[in-house]
Structure formats: structure tokens, C-alpha cells
Design an enzyme around this catalytic site. Structure first.
Site, PDB file in Angstrom:
ATOM      1  N   LYS A   1      61.509  18.820  46.260  1.00  0.00           N
ATOM      2  CA  LYS A   1      62.582  19.571  45.591  1.00  0.00           C
ATOM      3  C   LYS A   1      63.506  20.092  46.696  1.00  0.00           C
ATOM      4  O   LYS A   1      63.183  21.057  47.396  1.00  0.00           O
ATOM      5  CB  LYS A   1      62.008  20.732  44.778  1.00  0.00           C
ATOM      6  CG  LYS A   1      63.069  21.467  43.970  1.00  0.00           C
ATOM      7  CD  LYS A   1      62.437  22.552  43.105  1.00  0.00           C
ATOM      8  CE  LYS A   1      63.393  23.091  42.048  1.00  0.00           C
ATOM      9  NZ  LYS A   1      64.653  23.596  42.537  1.00  0.00           N
TER      10      LYS A   1
ATOM     11  N   ARG B   1      76.486  20.954  38.650  1.00  0.00           N
ATOM     12  CA  ARG B   1      75.522  21.212  37.570  1.00  0.00           C
ATOM     13  C   ARG B   1      76.241  21.700  36.317  1.00  0.00           C
ATOM     14  O   ARG B   1      75.803  21.523  35.202  1.00  0.00           O
ATOM     15  CB  ARG B   1      74.611  22.315  38.119  1.00  0.00           C
ATOM     16  CG  ARG B   1      73.488  22.719  37.290  1.00  0.00           C
ATOM     17  CD  ARG B   1      72.873  23.900  38.015  1.00  0.00           C
ATOM     18  NE  ARG B   1      71.577  24.219  37.490  1.00  0.00           N
ATOM     19  CZ  ARG B   1      71.387  24.831  36.330  1.00  0.00           C
ATOM     20  NH1 ARG B   1      72.389  25.180  35.585  1.00  0.00           N
ATOM     21  NH2 ARG B   1      70.158  25.094  35.930  1.00  0.00           N
TER      22      ARG B   1
ATOM     23  N   GLU C   1      62.131  23.247  48.800  1.00  0.00           N
ATOM     24  CA  GLU C   1      61.677  24.403  48.022  1.00  0.00           C
ATOM     25  C   GLU C   1      60.299  24.200  47.422  1.00  0.00           C
ATOM     26  O   GLU C   1      59.692  25.140  46.935  1.00  0.00           O
ATOM     27  CB  GLU C   1      62.631  24.589  46.842  1.00  0.00           C
ATOM     28  CG  GLU C   1      63.793  25.476  47.065  1.00  0.00           C
ATOM     29  CD  GLU C   1      64.499  25.732  45.732  1.00  0.00           C
ATOM     30  OE1 GLU C   1      64.834  24.755  45.035  1.00  0.00           O
ATOM     31  OE2 GLU C   1      64.698  26.899  45.398  1.00  0.00           O
TER      32      GLU C   1
ATOM     33  N   ARG D   1      65.960  21.433  29.286  1.00  0.00           N
ATOM     34  CA  ARG D   1      64.926  21.899  30.214  1.00  0.00           C
ATOM     35  C   ARG D   1      63.651  21.339  29.632  1.00  0.00           C
ATOM     36  O   ARG D   1      63.139  21.817  28.628  1.00  0.00           O
ATOM     37  CB  ARG D   1      64.922  23.420  30.268  1.00  0.00           C
ATOM     38  CG  ARG D   1      64.133  23.966  31.432  1.00  0.00           C
ATOM     39  CD  ARG D   1      64.290  25.466  31.562  1.00  0.00           C
ATOM     40  NE  ARG D   1      65.565  25.883  32.122  1.00  0.00           N
ATOM     41  CZ  ARG D   1      65.864  25.877  33.419  1.00  0.00           C
ATOM     42  NH1 ARG D   1      64.984  25.449  34.300  1.00  0.00           N
ATOM     43  NH2 ARG D   1      67.035  26.288  33.832  1.00  0.00           N
TER      44      ARG D   1
HETATM   45  P1  ATP Z   1      66.526  26.234  40.439  1.00  0.00           P
HETATM   46  O1  ATP Z   1      66.810  27.635  40.782  1.00  0.00           O
HETATM   47  O2  ATP Z   1      65.088  25.900  40.532  1.00  0.00           O
HETATM   48  O3  ATP Z   1      67.413  25.259  41.117  1.00  0.00           O
HETATM   49  P2  ATP Z   1      67.833  25.418  38.098  1.00  0.00           P
HETATM   50  O4  ATP Z   1      67.806  26.120  36.807  1.00  0.00           O
HETATM   51  O5  ATP Z   1      69.113  25.258  38.803  1.00  0.00           O
HETATM   52  O6  ATP Z   1      66.796  26.191  38.943  1.00  0.00           O
HETATM   53  P3  ATP Z   1      65.784  23.573  37.650  1.00  0.00           P
HETATM   54  O7  ATP Z   1      65.714  22.549  36.619  1.00  0.00           O
HETATM   55  O8  ATP Z   1      64.989  24.762  37.403  1.00  0.00           O
HETATM   56  O9  ATP Z   1      67.276  23.960  37.934  1.00  0.00           O
HETATM   57  O10 ATP Z   1      65.340  22.912  39.022  1.00  0.00           O
HETATM   58  C1  ATP Z   1      65.821  21.674  39.281  1.00  0.00           C
HETATM   59  C2  ATP Z   1      66.891  21.740  40.336  1.00  0.00           C
HETATM   60  O11 ATP Z   1      66.340  21.375  41.577  1.00  0.00           O
HETATM   61  C3  ATP Z   1      67.929  20.718  40.027  1.00  0.00           C
HETATM   62  O12 ATP Z   1      68.983  21.296  39.308  1.00  0.00           O
HETATM   63  C4  ATP Z   1      68.365  20.198  41.387  1.00  0.00           C
HETATM   64  O13 ATP Z   1      69.512  20.897  41.806  1.00  0.00           O
HETATM   65  C5  ATP Z   1      67.232  20.557  42.319  1.00  0.00           C
HETATM   66  N1  ATP Z   1      66.467  19.400  42.837  1.00  0.00           N
HETATM   67  C6  ATP Z   1      66.128  19.220  44.131  1.00  0.00           C
HETATM   68  N2  ATP Z   1      65.398  18.135  44.293  1.00  0.00           N
HETATM   69  C7  ATP Z   1      65.260  17.548  43.084  1.00  0.00           C
HETATM   70  C8  ATP Z   1      64.586  16.386  42.611  1.00  0.00           C
HETATM   71  N3  ATP Z   1      63.893  15.601  43.422  1.00  0.00           N
HETATM   72  N4  ATP Z   1      64.662  16.119  41.288  1.00  0.00           N
HETATM   73  C9  ATP Z   1      65.349  16.915  40.450  1.00  0.00           C
HETATM   74  N5  ATP Z   1      66.002  18.036  40.837  1.00  0.00           N
HETATM   75  C10 ATP Z   1      65.956  18.366  42.141  1.00  0.00           C
END
Ligand code: ATP
Length: 674
Positions: free
Chosen positions: A302, A342, A473, A492
Site C-alpha cells: 500500500k 481520487r 503504509e 468501499r
Molecule cells: P487511506 O487513508 O487509507 O488512503 P482512503 O479512504 O483514501 O484511505 P482506502 O480505500 O481506505 O482509501 O485505501 C486505499 C488507498 O490506498 C487508495 O485510495 C490508494 O490511494 C492507496 N493505495 C496505495 N497502494 C495501493 C494498492 N496497491 N492498491 C490500491 N490502493 C492503493
């Protein structure tokens, strides 16, 4: 229901523009109930009427219903604050700004202030009644005013609309009755403020639209649709909209081909960003294993950067990129491209360096694509990724390639569209293979997200440790095979789980919260705000529910920056859609417009009578206490989230319940449904 809508507008004839008053009548009916099904019925009846009488106005009607002028990617914003609106109300009605401000202090809803101001004004002449298309056009005009004297011209344009509002109404309106009734001025002002406050979720409008269209189509053929047809129509519109979130394209196509033929005519297309798929948080690797049981999954690093959706069409492809592109993008020698956040905002001017290099990573037979990826700051000397904070220092707009100091590497993790075809429904394993076949990685510029397909706890633990060492992360764990591994835009989903290194001991995810107020600093912090009041968002009631005060995690420099940013959006009193305890001692020194979202980490969650988060989610049997964060700590500003994309009350309640179930040693709960 049927009569209340119909009788109000006997004069609206087929082919005539939709009267704005008719829309406001519907709004006022919606405002008086909280029942979702009834709200949906009011909306669908009205939209059906629009379909029958003036289908040309369907698009502008839907836009006004969802409080938008155009799709998010178009980047059209009204750019007006409370003070401009107050000025316009004052000048239209001949009341002084001081009086308007005083009213706003007492009433707390500028929409109602406009009604009150209006009703005391004798009508000298009767302007032409407002129409939905006229209001949409007028508002669009306001949004596009720029340059010298823009503010003054915006006020003039608002005045023009306001002075034509309610030109058909007679007598005074009692603002204490029926929430001010169907006043046009009220809804116009609320639109300008960015919140209609009807409890009308965008999703409800979408479903109502499907119902209206299918009912109309059946009526034309002399019948009524079956329940099954209605369900099919709703599912069709939801799916198509999730892949192609643009009413500008969908509504004309629906009018032309019929709702049941939408999928054949409207698909994911390069140039129109779709809302990304999101992941659910987990607190332990065992929770991930419980969720996937005997289904195959894959783990990916991540990365801690910025989500980016890259859209591309090669020059020699038989396709077009439907978004008008800034000139800088034309540099992509073999094709045209755009990058979206996003939030569906256009990031092309932030990343000209990516656009310039893009074609070197694209293989020759890759003619068009939509790529889901993360842009991460890159250390050119050490050849490794840098923390998110480095990326934040990059300029956001009008970046010139030669000025770029913080280099970025694109980490691609999904492919949603390839060579003219949407591939979101294919299993992840296939999408990943296509992804790898279509691009050539280049060190420090473009890479595939590192992945590992092992299914054992120890392997995942080792991979998680490696990801942390590589400055990530944590991990994203994704369903790999079968129908459930398809890409689910805007969801989600429990088919994507995230394990963050920080969760493992804490409450789970960090939260993204909206700043509503602040307290003056003490001691060293007297010239800045020393602490802030934060809230989560409740999409059902369209309110911000307070969740904590925060004063930790800020450097002096950050506090200064926040002070200058927030001073610009101070308002006299809390907005009526802020939900906070009314006790005098708990009020912040200043209140803000709901604009900024901050990421915050917390030690745990507790119940408190002082805050309101999750009050309506049944966490407190007494119904009075909300959830609050204990020892919250500021992590960063989330520029990529709008206030209504903040962590929802339901998510906060879910975190609280999970924590409760863990502390009561029932073992970790698997969250299925938020
Ligand atoms: P966060 O604070 O965790 O980024 P969020 O609400 O923006 O929360 P989440 O779905 O919770 O988004 O976490 C996924 C986020 O992590 C994605 O929006 C992307 O920006 C990031 N990310 C990093 N690496 C990856 C990956 N390998 N696959 C998908 N998402 C990834």
C-alpha cells in the site's frame, strides 16, 4: 402524493421550460419528510412529469436536484462565500447588510434569511418567472465569471436571479411554518451555499430518475412497468453511472435509446473519470484470513502517495478522449492523456512530468487505457520511495516540468479499460496480466505495485514487514479470482482490505475529518489557533457530527499555515447542519465553513455527551452520547477529499463497535456492511 405535485402546476404545458417553482415545490415536499421512500416517490413523480412535458430540461433538473452544475471532472465551481450572498440579498431587497447579518445570526439559514427579506419587500413590477434551465444557465454564468471585478459581477448575477425569484407568489411567507415553504429564493440561496439541506442524497436522485424513466417509457406504450422492470432499470442506471459518472452523457443517451439500452450505449470511456474502488480497514492479518476463507487473494504494497487515474488514447486509435485537454498534455507524443484525482479532479496540470513520459511506458499495441495507480515521491539518489510529506511539497497547479523538484514514480495496481473495452468485470488476476502485458516498467518512473500471492499467515506477515521497510503504509489485500474480484467503482468493498502498519495496535483506520471550528491558542500559540473542533459526515441527514477537539500533531509551521488558510473561511455562527452539543463551555471560539478535511489518528474511541458522532447510529442506548476520539493526533491535510467524502458517522460507529467487540474479547468482527 400524486395530486400534491400535479395540482401545483396546472399551467406548465408540454414543451415549455420547466418552471423553477415546480422544482421548488418538490423540494419543499421533500424537506418536510425524512422517509427515504417518500422522498424518492416525490422525486420520481416530478422527474416523470419533466420526462412527459419537457424532456429537454431533464439534465438541468437533475443537476439542480443534486446541487451540481456539471460533473465533478469539469471542475466548475461557483466560488462564492456567505458574505457575497448576504450582499446580494441585501442589495436585491433594499435591506442593509447589518440587518441581514443580524437575521443570519438569529435564523442561521441564509435561505430563510432570503425568504424573510423578500417577504417584506413590496413588488414593484413582475419579472418573468424563473425556469429550471434559466436558473441553471444563470448559475453557470456565475461560476464562469473570472478576472477583474469578478466578485462584483458575481453579486450582480446573483441579484438578477434573486429578483426574479418568487415573482408569482403572493403575500408574506411565514418562515417558521413548513420550513419556509416552497420559496424559490430559499433554494436558490441554498444552492449557492452548496447545500440544499433537503436530506436528498445523490443516490436517491439516481434511483428516482431510473424509476421515472422506466415508468414514462411504459406509459408511452400504454402500460405500467412491472416491479422486476423497475428493479432492472435501477440496477442498469446504477451500474452505468458508476462506470461513467456523467449525467451530461447518460441522460441524452437514455432519452435517445431508452433506459434498458443504456449499457450498450454508455460505457466507461477515457476522459471521464470514475470514482475509485476503496478498501475496508482491518486490524489483524487473521481478520483478513477470516474474510477470504478459502478464496484466493493477493497482497500488494500500500503505497503512501496520491491516488491517480490515468486515461490515455493513442493518436492512431479509433477513439477519442472525451475530455478537453490542456495544451501541456499534447506532449504525450503517441497520444493524449489526462490524470484524475481520487475526487475526479483534473491533475493534469500538476503532473506534466508524468504526461510527458507516459508514452515511453506504453507498449506499441496498447492503444487506449484507464489505469488505477498511486503517484509516490521518489528519491532519485537512493532509488527508493519517499514519505507522503515530500509529495505534499509539490506545487498543485501549472507545474512546469523544468521546475519539478520532487520526482514521482507511478505505481500501477489496476487496469480498468484497455484498447476500447471496459475490463472492470474481469477477475483481478486477468486484469493484472493485461496490465503487465501492456506497459514497460522504468526504474523510478513507472512500476507495477509489488505483490505476493502467498496465502499463509507467516508469508503475509513477512510481506507486511517488507512493505513497511520499503516506506509503504502497509498492505492492500484483494480478492484475486471469480466474480467478486471485479473492480467495483465507487464502492468501499470487502473484496479489498487494507492492513496499515499503524492499525495493528490501534483502533483500525485513521479518520478523515472536517474542521468546523477552532480555539485561540495559549502561551506560545497566541497568534494562531491552538486547537480545533472536528467532525465526521452523516450522508443520511447531510450533517456534520462533531467527534473531537484536537491540539496534537501540529508543528509550529503547520499551525501558522492552518491559521492563514482557515481565517479566510470564518463564519459568524455554526451552520445549521453542524451537530454539536449546545453546552456553552464546549463551543469553539470561531466557526468555519466546512471545507478542509484532515487525516487524524486516534488511540481509541469512547462515548461522550459533548460530541454527536454516530448519535443516530444507535451506539448509545440513551441516544444522547456521541462517539469521540481519545488522544487524537493530526497526520495531514487531505486535499484529495471533499468534506462530504470525510469518514462517515456510520464508519465511526462501526469502528467503535469493532473496538467494543474486541475489548469484550468476542474476537474481531468482520465488517460486511458499511
Ligand atoms: P487511506 O487513508 O487509507 O488512503 P482512503 O479512504 O483514501 O484511505 P482506502 O480505500 O481506505 O482509501 O485505501 C486505499 C488507498 O490506498 C487508495 O485510495 C490508494 O490511494 C492507496 N493505495 C496505495 N497502494 C495501493 C494498492 N496497491 N492498491 C490500491 N490502493 C492503493
Amino acid at each position: 402524493l400524486k395530486t400534491s405535485n400535479k395540482d401545483a402546476y396546472p399551467d406548465w404545458k408540454a414543451g415549455e421550460p420547466v418552471p423553477y417553482a415546480a422544482l421548488c415545490k418538490t423540494f419543499s415536499l421533500v424537506e418536510l419528510t425524512t422517509k427515504r421512500l417518500i422522498i424518492m416517490e416525490y422525486c420520481s413523480l416530478f422527474l416523470r412529469q419533466v420526462m412527459r412535458l419537457t424532456p429537454d430540461d431533464l439534465l438541468s433538473t437533475v443537476n439542480l436536484m443534486i446541487n451540481k452544475l456539471a460533473p465533478d471532472y469539469a471542475g466548475i465551481e461557483l466560488g462564492i462565500g456567505e458574505s457575497l450572498i448576504m450582499k446580494a440579498i441585501g442589495e436585491t431587497t433594499g435591506r442593509s447588510l447589518a440587518v441581514i447579518k443580524q437575521d443570519q445570526k438569529e435564523i442561521g439559514d441564509l435561505g430563510l434569511v432570503a425568504v424573510k427579506s423578500r417577504s417584506t419587500q413590496p413588488t414593484m413590477f413582475k419579472p418573468r418567472p424563473l425556469t429550471v434551465r434559466g436558473v441553471h444557465k444563470g448559475l453557470m454564468g456565475i461560476a464562469t465569471i473570472t478576472g477583474n471585478g469578478a466578485q462584483g459581477r458575481k453579486v450582480d448575477a446573483i441579484k438578477k436571479l434573486l429578483s426574479a425569484a418568487d415573482s408569482n407568489s403572493t403575500g408574506k411567507v411565514d418562515i417558521t411554518k413548513d420550513k419556509g415553504g416552497p420559496s424559490e429564493a430559499k433554494y436558490l440561496v441554498r444552492f449557492l451555499e452548496g447545500k440544499l439541506r433537503l436530506g436528498l442524497a445523490e443516490k436517491t436522485v439516481l434511483v428516482s430518475l431510473a424509476q421515472a424513466v422506466i415508468a414514462h417509457e411504459a406509459q408511452v406504450k400504454g402500460g405500467t412497468p412491472s416491479t422486476c422492470d423497475v428493479e432492472k432499470a435501477e440496477a442498469m442506471l446504477k451500474t452505468v453511472y458508476s462506470e461513467l459518472p456523467s449525467y451530461d452523457i447518460i441522460i441524452p443517451a437514455m432519452l435517445k435509446h431508452g433506459i434498458m439500452h443504456l449499457k450498450e450505449n454508455c460505457n466507461l470511456q477515457p476522459g471521464i473519470p470514475l470514482k475509485p474502488m476503496l478498501a475496508k480497514p482491518t486490524k489483524a492479518i487473521t481478520e483478513v484470513l477470516d474474510r477470504f476463507e478459502d478464496q484466493t487473494f493477493t497482497c500488494e504494497y500500500k503505497y503512501d502517495g496520491e491516488r491517480a487515474q490515468i486515461h490515455y488514447v493513442a493518436k492512431d486509435a479509433n477513439e477519442e478522449l472525451s475530455q478537453a485537454l490542456p495544451d501541456s498534455n499534447k506532449e504525450a507524443a503517441k497520444g493524449v492523456a489526462a490524470i484524475f484525482s481520487r475526487n475526479s479532479e483534473d491533475l493534469s496540470k500538476k503532473y506534466p512530468d508524468i504526461l510527458a513520459k507516459l508514452h515511453t511506458w506504453v507498449k506499441d499495441d496498447t492503444k487506449s487505457f484507464v489505469l488505477d495507480c498511486e503517484t509516490v515521491a521518489w528519491d532519485v539518489t537512493e532509488k527508493k520511495v519517499l514519505p507522503f510529506q515530500q509529495l505534499m511539497t509539490r506545487k498543485k497547479k501549472d507545474v512546469k516540468i523544468e521546475d519539478v523538484k520532487v520526482k514521482v514514480c507511478v505505481f500501477a495496481f489496476d487496469l480498468l479499460y484497455l484498447n476500447g473495452e471496459a475490463i472492470v468485470e474481469k477477475p483481478l488476476r486477468e486484469r493484472r496480466e493485461l496490465l503487465m502485458q501492456s506497459f514497460t516498467p522504468t526504474l523510478g518512473e513507472f512500476a507495477f505495485a509489488t505483490h505476493m500471492d502467498g496465502q499463509e499467515l507467516e508469508e503475509i506477515q513477512t510481506f507486511l514487514d517488507e512493505s513497511v521497510k520499503a516506506s509503504c503504509e502497509g498492505l492492500m489485500v484483494k480478492m484475486l479470482d471469480g466474480a467478486e474480484s471485479g473492480y467495483e467503482p465507487s464502492k468501499r468493498s470487502r473484496n479489498w482490505l487494507k492492513i496499515k502498519k499503524d492499525y495493528l495496535s490501534g483502533v483500525g483506520d485513521s479518520l478523515d475529518l472536517v474542521v468546523l471550528g477552532a480555539y485561540y491558542g495559549k502561551g506560545k500559540r497566541t497568534s494562531v489557533y491552538g486547537a480545533f473542533l472536528l467532525a465526521c459526515y452523516n450522508p443520511n441527514s447531510d450533517t456534520y457530527e462533531t467527534v473531537c477537539n484536537i491540539g496534537t500533531g501540529f508543528s509550529e509551521a503547520v499551525l501558522e499555515e492552518l491559521h492563514s488558510q482557515l481565517s479566510e473561511i470564518v463564519i459568524d455562527r455554526p451552520k445549521p447542519f453542524y451537530s454539536h452539543s449546545s453546552g456553552g463551555q464546549h463551543q469553539p471560539d470561531v466557526w468555519f465553513e466546512p471545507r478542509y478535511v484532515w487525516e487524524v489518528r486516534t488511540a481509541d474511541l469512547t462515548l461522550s455527551p459533548r460530541y454527536k458522532a454516530g448519535c443516530k447510529e444507535g451506539v448509545d442506548p440513551g441516544g444522547e452520547k456521541g462517539i469521540s476520539l481519545r488522544f487524537p493526533r493530526f497526520i495531514k491535510i487531505r486535499d484529495d477529499k471533499k468534506p462530504d467524502e470525510a469518514t462517515s458517522s456510520r464508519q465511526v460507529a462501526e469502528m467503535y463497535r469493532k473496538q467494543e467487540s474486541v475489548t469484550k474479547s468476542k474476537g474481531p468482527a468482520v465488517d460486511d456492511d458499511f
